[in-house]
Design a protein around this motif. Structure first.
Motif, PDB file in Angstrom:
ATOM      1  N   UNK A   5       0.897  -1.221   0.038  1.00 15.25           N
ATOM      2  CA  UNK A   5      -0.041   0.011  -0.093  1.00 15.25           C
ATOM      3  C   UNK A   5       0.778   1.132   0.074  1.00 15.25           C
ATOM      4  N   UNK A   6       0.770   2.033  -1.118  1.00 11.02           N
ATOM      5  CA  UNK A   6       1.751   3.174  -1.534  1.00 11.02           C
ATOM      6  C   UNK A   6       1.500   4.222  -0.265  1.00 11.02           C
ATOM      7  N   UNK A   7       2.569   4.697   0.398  1.00 11.68           N
ATOM      8  CA  UNK A   7       2.396   6.091   1.295  1.00 11.68           C
ATOM      9  C   UNK A   7       2.172   7.302   0.500  1.00 11.68           C
ATOM     10  N   UNK A   8       1.887   8.303   1.181  1.00 13.20           N
ATOM     11  CA  UNK A   8       1.623   9.808   0.627  1.00 13.20           C
ATOM     12  C   UNK A   8       2.750  10.320  -0.114  1.00 13.20           C
ATOM     13  N   UNK A   9       3.331   9.876  -0.768  1.00 12.73           N
ATOM     14  CA  UNK A   9       4.812  10.313  -1.234  1.00 12.73           C
ATOM     15  C   UNK A   9       4.853  10.194  -2.909  1.00 12.73           C
TER      16      UNK A   9
ATOM     17  N   UNK B 104       5.483   7.217  -8.406  1.00 10.19           N
ATOM     18  CA  UNK B 104       6.222   6.199  -7.533  1.00 10.19           C
ATOM     19  C   UNK B 104       5.545   4.890  -8.021  1.00 10.19           C
ATOM     20  N   UNK B 105       4.578   4.575  -7.842  1.00 10.39           N
ATOM     21  CA  UNK B 105       4.001   3.292  -8.171  1.00 10.39           C
ATOM     22  C   UNK B 105       4.175   2.888  -9.748  1.00 10.39           C
TER      23      UNK B 105
ATOM     24  N   UNK C  19      -2.955   4.062  -3.317  1.00 13.28           N
ATOM     25  CA  UNK C  19      -2.366   3.231  -4.459  1.00 13.28           C
ATOM     26  C   UNK C  19      -1.841   1.943  -4.118  1.00 13.28           C
ATOM     27  N   UNK C  20      -1.966   1.002  -4.804  1.00 10.77           N
ATOM     28  CA  UNK C  20      -1.222  -0.470  -4.331  1.00 10.77           C
ATOM     29  C   UNK C  20      -0.530  -1.210  -5.280  1.00 10.77           C
ATOM     30  N   UNK C  21      -0.031  -2.128  -4.973  1.00  3.98           N
ATOM     31  CA  UNK C  21       0.664  -3.034  -6.016  1.00  3.98           C
ATOM     32  C   UNK C  21       0.689  -4.561  -5.317  1.00  3.98           C
TER      33      UNK C  21
END
Length: 227
Positions: free
Chosen positions: A66-70, A75-76, A111-113
């Protein structure tokens, strides 16, 4: 897996974020058509929340990031593109991207991967009990180092080089950063654009003008101009 430094836990990109097992189950059901049988949180990271997932009737194991707030979106997509490029041009074993979302305007608002989980254990650990490397024989250590050398050689020799510096876009091209800066044609331009006080670019000029590297390092380290 290394955890987030304590001093960054309060203000890091993942501060205040959470993701529940119920949300994970919904994500896997909707986007992968899989029913989760096991969902475990990993150690806290600086840039991502990490979860380990297993599914019913599925021999594969997965990692949910789970992507952080940056660096939203960039980034993803850059990470997904980089993984796909390494898979395409090398034989280096690394996880495969199964699904991702680089848009946080979804039902989870993140955002997620999802990627496959690779087998293995960290060679080094702060815990003496789990610190594997010192207990390996010299031949075992040499074998691991030789394998890493081969991976580095594949990076340098197999992946096509770009004449630009920047972030990978999802199509594999080189794009700009979160501030819409770049791509850059050389390292001097890159350093100049991100160097607020001009110190890095000044060092480049000194080196290009023939100043010995040792002298440049001594002058700037003495004056604390790198700080």
């Amino acid at each position: 897996m290394s955890s987030c430094p304590k001093e960054l836990e309060r203000n890091g990109p993942t501060f205040g974020m959470s993701f529940t097992a119920e949300q994970g189950e919904k994500l896997f059901q909707r986007y992968l058509n899989k029913k989760v049988s096991w969902f475990e949180s990993g150690e806290g990271g600086l840039n991502n929340l990490i979860f380990f997932v297993e599914c019913e009737n599925d021999p594969d194991k997965y990692v949910l990031k789970i992507g952080g707030r940056s660096c939203p979106k960039i980034k993803t997509e850059s990470e997904v593109a980089a993984i796909n490029i390494v898979h395409k041009y090398t034989q280096i074993p690394l996880p495969k991207v199964v699904a991702y979302s680089s848009d946080n305007k979804n039902e989870f608002e993140v955002e997620w991967i999802v990627m496959t989980r690779s087998n293995g254990k960290p060679l080094r650990s702060s815990s003496k009990t789990n610190d594997i490397w010192p207990n390996l024989s010299i031949d075992q250590q040499k074998s691991i180092i030789n394998e890493l050398v081969e991976y580095v050689a594949q990076f340098h020799n197999s992946i096509p080089r770009s004449n630009q510096i920047g972030n990978y876009k999802i199509n594999g091209e080189i794009g700009s950063d979160i501030s819409k800066m770049g791509p850059w044609n050389n390292y001097k331009d890159f350093c100049w654009s991100i160097d607020k006080f001009g110190q890095i670019s000044f060092v480049f000029d000194e080196l290009l003008n023939g100043f010995p590297l040792e002298r440049v390092i001594t002058i700037h380290s003495t004056s604390n101009s790198f700080l």
